[in-house]
Write a protein that holds these residues in place. Structure first.
Motif, short mmCIF file in Angstrom:
data_model
loop_
_atom_site.label_atom_id
_atom_site.label_comp_id
_atom_site.label_asym_id
_atom_site.label_seq_id
_atom_site.Cartn_x
_atom_site.Cartn_y
_atom_site.Cartn_z
N UNK A 52 -7.81 -26.19 28.37
CA UNK A 52 -8.49 -26.14 27.87
C UNK A 52 -9.53 -26.50 28.62
N UNK A 53 -9.67 -26.90 29.83
CA UNK A 53 -10.97 -26.46 30.77
C UNK A 53 -10.89 -24.95 31.71
N UNK A 54 -9.20 -25.14 30.95
CA UNK A 54 -9.52 -23.26 32.08
C UNK A 54 -9.72 -21.83 30.72
N UNK A 55 -9.62 -22.59 29.84
CA UNK A 55 -10.54 -21.42 28.93
C UNK A 55 -11.73 -21.71 28.72
N UNK A 56 -12.26 -22.76 29.15
CA UNK A 56 -13.38 -23.09 29.15
C UNK A 56 -14.50 -22.55 29.33
N UNK A 57 -13.89 -22.56 30.99
CA UNK A 57 -14.24 -22.10 32.59
C UNK A 57 -14.48 -20.69 32.08
N UNK A 58 -12.97 -19.63 31.93
CA UNK A 58 -12.75 -18.79 31.52
C UNK A 58 -14.17 -18.19 30.23
N UNK A 59 -14.82 -19.03 29.49
CA UNK A 59 -16.09 -18.51 28.62
C UNK A 59 -16.92 -18.78 29.43
N UNK A 60 -17.21 -19.45 29.92
CA UNK A 60 -18.62 -19.82 30.54
C UNK A 60 -18.98 -18.15 32.23
#
Ligand code: ADP
Ligand code: ADP
Length: 233
Positions: free
Chosen positions: A151-159
């Protein structure tokens, strides 16, 4: 681009029968630039449908959804994609390296931008624990990432896209309590300075929201801060 407004929005799914009630009816709210708006309410109330209209997955069948004062029907789809970041329960990571997963959002991202996004999503130290670092293949045997890590990788991708608007659809609901807390911190950091619309299953996860709208049967039935809604029961 950060201001989102729903103006008397009505929505019917195209497969709904003509005499059925609308999925959303008379939904109006404003998320000012940088504000954090939360939607809570029972399952089937219409919360996800609101986010689908905000991301223009669907178009309102009545009323209007406005981005920075412009009707989204007049805004180019690629512009919406550039301006709206979505984090949901499902991470949609590819069976590819962490770096490729991140660069999917921004192919020309520099290493510095990649690292900065990872730091903001609290994923940096996670990547360092993997022998291969950014080359670690997501889902590869021996390099199992936990749900919270993914989930944190997904958040980093969005950021990496630095979107002015964030849509968060129960992004922590599939996680255990420990991961939930870590991911929630990453989401709070991501939401800082961005217009954020959050769907929450529990009032306790949206304590920091500027305003909470209670959705029921396609209507906003109540609005207020966490404290006022709790006081009213
Ligand atoms: P919530 O997010 O609050 O649980 P949803 O927005 O997912 O609510 O759903 C609102 C209503 O719309 C529900 O009655 C649901 O069954 C219906 N609905 C959701 N998605 C679709 C769809 N793709 N087609 C038809 N009806 C749908
Ligand atoms: P989280 O608590 O963050 O939701 P998960 O429940 O997804 O994490 O994973 C818990 C642990 O199980 C992690 O250490 C992860 O590496 C491992 N794991 C996750 N998925 C699998 C899998 N399909 N097979 C084996 N181990 C897994």
């Amino acid at each position: 681009m950060g201001r989102v407004e729903f103006r008397d929005v009505e929505f019917r799914y195209s497969d709904a029968s003509d005499d059925s009630t609308a999925t959303l009816d008379g939904v109006s709210f404003v998320a000012e630039p940088g504000a954090h708006v939360a939607l809570v309410g029972p399952s089937g109330a219409g919360k996800s449908t609101v986010l689908s209209l905000a991301s223009r997955l669907y178009e309102a069948t009545g009323g209007a959804v406005l981005f920075a004062g412009s009707d989204v029907r007049q805004v180019k789809q690629h512009s919406i994609i550039d301006h709206v970041g979505i984090v949901s329960q499902e991470t949609y990571l590819f069976h590819a390296s962490i770096a490729d997963n991140l660069r999917y959002a921004k192919p020309d991202a520099t290493d510095e931008e990649l690292i900065e996004a990872c730091r903001a999503a609290s994923i940096h130290h996670v990547i360092e624990t993997f022998e291969q670092g950014y080359d670690t293949i997501v889902g590869e045997r021996g390099y199992r990432l936990s749900g919270g890590e993914k989930q944190r990788i997904a958040i980093a991708r969005v950021l990496l896209k630095d979107p002015p608007v964030l849509l968060l659809d129960e992004a922590t609901s599939a996680l255990d309590t420990v991961s939930e807390r870590i991911v929630q911190e990453a989401l709070d950091a991501a939401a800082n300075g961005r217009t954020t619309i959050t769907i929450a299953h529990r009032l306790s996860t949206v304590i920091g929201a500027d305003v909470i709208h209670v959705v029921d049967h396609g209507h906003i039935v109540e609005s207020g801060s966490h404290a006022t809604l709790l006081a009213e029961g």
